[in-house]
Design a protein around this motif. Structure first.
Motif, PDB file in Angstrom:
ATOM      1  N   LEU A  44      -2.856 -12.402  -0.457  1.00  0.00           N
ATOM      2  CA  LEU A  44      -3.331 -11.109  -1.218  1.00  0.00           C
ATOM      3  C   LEU A  44      -4.526 -11.496  -1.779  1.00  0.00           C
ATOM      4  CD1 LEU A  44      -2.465  -8.710  -2.350  1.00  0.00           C
ATOM      5  CD2 LEU A  44      -1.438  -9.865  -4.314  1.00  0.00           C
ATOM      6  N   ASP A  45      -5.064 -12.875  -2.046  1.00  0.00           N
ATOM      7  CA  ASP A  45      -6.260 -12.957  -2.671  1.00  0.00           C
ATOM      8  C   ASP A  45      -7.485 -12.935  -1.535  1.00  0.00           C
ATOM      9  OD1 ASP A  45      -5.256 -13.234  -5.172  1.00  0.00           O
ATOM     10  OD2 ASP A  45      -4.856 -15.499  -4.806  1.00  0.00           O
TER      11      ASP A  45
ATOM     12  N   LEU B  66      -5.430  -2.921  -2.936  1.00  0.00           N
ATOM     13  CA  LEU B  66      -5.252  -1.731  -3.884  1.00  0.00           C
ATOM     14  C   LEU B  66      -4.271  -0.931  -3.112  1.00  0.00           C
ATOM     15  CD1 LEU B  66      -6.276   0.162  -6.012  1.00  0.00           C
ATOM     16  CD2 LEU B  66      -7.750   1.321  -4.751  1.00  0.00           C
ATOM     17  N   SER B  67      -4.028  -0.836  -1.816  1.00  0.00           N
ATOM     18  CA  SER B  67      -2.934   0.022  -1.171  1.00  0.00           C
ATOM     19  C   SER B  67      -1.577  -0.975  -1.555  1.00  0.00           C
ATOM     20  CB  SER B  67      -3.258  -0.171   0.258  1.00  0.00           C
ATOM     21  OG  SER B  67      -4.304   0.370   0.694  1.00  0.00           O
ATOM     22  N   ILE B  68      -1.609  -2.104  -1.481  1.00  0.00           N
ATOM     23  CA  ILE B  68      -0.336  -2.904  -1.601  1.00  0.00           C
ATOM     24  C   ILE B  68       0.133  -2.546  -3.100  1.00  0.00           C
ATOM     25  CG2 ILE B  68       0.557  -5.140  -2.034  1.00  0.00           C
ATOM     26  CD1 ILE B  68      -1.182  -6.370   0.267  1.00  0.00           C
ATOM     27  N   VAL B  69      -0.916  -2.900  -3.990  1.00  0.00           N
ATOM     28  CA  VAL B  69      -0.526  -2.312  -5.336  1.00  0.00           C
ATOM     29  C   VAL B  69       0.146  -1.030  -5.641  1.00  0.00           C
ATOM     30  CG1 VAL B  69      -1.365  -2.543  -7.700  1.00  0.00           C
ATOM     31  CG2 VAL B  69      -1.897  -4.356  -6.257  1.00  0.00           C
TER      32      VAL B  69
ATOM     33  N   TRP C 148       3.501   5.187  -5.327  1.00  0.00           N
ATOM     34  CA  TRP C 148       3.372   6.104  -4.333  1.00  0.00           C
ATOM     35  C   TRP C 148       4.869   6.336  -3.833  1.00  0.00           C
ATOM     36  CZ3 TRP C 148       1.343  10.312  -2.465  1.00  0.00           C
ATOM     37  CH2 TRP C 148       1.703  10.629  -1.103  1.00  0.00           C
ATOM     38  N   HIS C 149       5.671   5.304  -3.494  1.00  0.00           N
ATOM     39  CA  HIS C 149       6.872   5.753  -3.149  1.00  0.00           C
ATOM     40  C   HIS C 149       7.830   6.225  -4.446  1.00  0.00           C
ATOM     41  CE1 HIS C 149       6.477   2.174   0.110  1.00  0.00           C
ATOM     42  NE2 HIS C 149       6.222   3.246   0.405  1.00  0.00           N
ATOM     43  N   ASN C 150       7.516   6.004  -5.635  1.00  0.00           N
ATOM     44  CA  ASN C 150       8.267   6.381  -6.557  1.00  0.00           C
ATOM     45  C   ASN C 150       7.884   7.945  -6.665  1.00  0.00           C
ATOM     46  OD1 ASN C 150       9.736   4.171  -7.487  1.00  0.00           O
ATOM     47  ND2 ASN C 150       8.127   3.419  -9.095  1.00  0.00           N
ATOM     48  N   ALA C 151       6.636   8.374  -6.567  1.00  0.00           N
ATOM     49  CA  ALA C 151       6.328   9.643  -6.663  1.00  0.00           C
ATOM     50  C   ALA C 151       7.050  10.471  -5.458  1.00  0.00           C
ATOM     51  CB  ALA C 151       4.932   9.713  -6.501  1.00  0.00           C
ATOM     52  N   VAL C 152       7.093  10.001  -4.405  1.00  0.00           N
ATOM     53  CA  VAL C 152       7.654  10.616  -3.052  1.00  0.00           C
ATOM     54  C   VAL C 152       9.161  10.872  -3.577  1.00  0.00           C
ATOM     55  CG1 VAL C 152       8.285  10.346  -0.809  1.00  0.00           C
ATOM     56  CG2 VAL C 152       5.927   9.933  -1.534  1.00  0.00           C
ATOM     57  N   THR C 153       9.931   9.926  -4.134  1.00  0.00           N
ATOM     58  CA  THR C 153      11.204   9.960  -4.261  1.00  0.00           C
ATOM     59  C   THR C 153      11.520  10.991  -5.238  1.00  0.00           C
ATOM     60  OG1 THR C 153      11.616   7.535  -3.746  1.00  0.00           O
ATOM     61  CG2 THR C 153      13.249   8.522  -4.981  1.00  0.00           C
TER      62      THR C 153
END
Length: 273
Positions: free
Chosen positions: A16-17, A25-28, A33-38
């Motif tokens: 990750l470093d 940023l995409s990983i974090v 994002w998944h919570n928003a879609v759910t």
């Protein structure tokens, strides 16, 4: 018990470093994002009625005439008094079914859904908020002991040693809950409120002066009867009539609760399923 659709992921800190800023940023942001879609998918299911269809196919049915008791705190006065899965359909003179036509209720302001009505009723501040009529009681039944109407923050239910006796006042003045301005009247709470059928409800004293219709209020010569309502200046000492059906049984049951309705709301978990 149920299945939780989630997962725990442990990232390799070294890789990750070494990743670029954009990749990190995409990983974090992946979890957010998944919570928003759910959340969006659940919102669409609820609004479209699809979630209800899913529940109905799994054996759940939506209750529309009240709320279902799902849990009662072990320290609640109602623990083991109302069986779980019972349906509470009415509190005082307010029906939890939003479209129920109540003869006494001319200005319903308790909400549209059963859950909303349950909440608003139990967070009302006075007995007058949920009782649209008083109760007929004979003055001969007055059990004033000089203590039942002595209410304070320390003794919100009065100081009478008899727990069955409660302070009452005339229904016409009960909207002004001021203990210093009304004549104390003490009645057996259960005796008065269990006579809650339409024949014993009233708006004024004159509604109670009909011996032919209320003959059980008179013994020997005619006694004076008055229209009363439980009285207290404290929201923590309201009197609530709870009407409910047992699971798979439409027989009406009524339970009296004297105390804080807010604590009742916190102690009793309800559902509309």
């Amino acid at each position: 018990m149920g299945i939780y659709p989630g997962a725990f992921v442990e990232l390799c800190k070294t890789k990750l470093d070494q990743a670029s800023v954009g990749s990190r940023l995409s990983i974090v942001c992946a979890g957010v994002w998944h919570n928003a879609v759910t959340a969006l998918l659940v919102f669409v299911l609820v609004r479209s009625g699809g979630l209800g269809a899913v529940f109905s196919h799994t054996g759940w049915t939506r209750v529309t005439n009240g709320v279902v008791i799902s849990d009662v705190a072990s320290n609640s006065p109602l623990h083991n008094r109302i069986p779980l899965l019972s349906t509470v359909y009415r509190i005082d003179d307010v029906y939890l079914q939003s479209n129920y036509s109540n003869t006494w209720n001319t200005n319903d302001r308790f909400g549209e859904t059963s859950i909303a009505r349950w909440t608003h009723i139990l967070t009302a501040t006075t007995n007058r908020d949920t009782n649209t009529a008083g109760y007929c009681a004979s003055t001969a039944e007055n059990m004033d002991d000089g203590l039942c109407c002595e209410m304070s923050p320390e003794f919100p239910l009065g100081e009478s040693p008899d727990n069955d006796v409660f302070c009452f006042e005339r229904f016409a003045q009960s909207s002004k809950l001021s203990l210093s301005k009304h004549t104390p009247m003490c009645f057996d709470l259960r005796s008065v409120l269990e006579r809650s059928d339409a024949a014993n409800r009233c708006q004024s004293d004159s509604d109670c002066l009909q011996p032919n219709q209320r003959s059980h209020l008179y013994t020997g010569k005619q006694k004076s009867s008055i229209c009363v309502l439980p009285s207290s200046p404290f929201a923590s000492s309201r009197v609530v009539r709870i009407y409910y059906h047992l699971p798979n049984n439409q027989t009406e049951h009524m339970l009296l609760y004297a105390g804080s309705p807010t604590e009742l709301w916190l102690d009793v978990q309800v559902s509309s399923l």
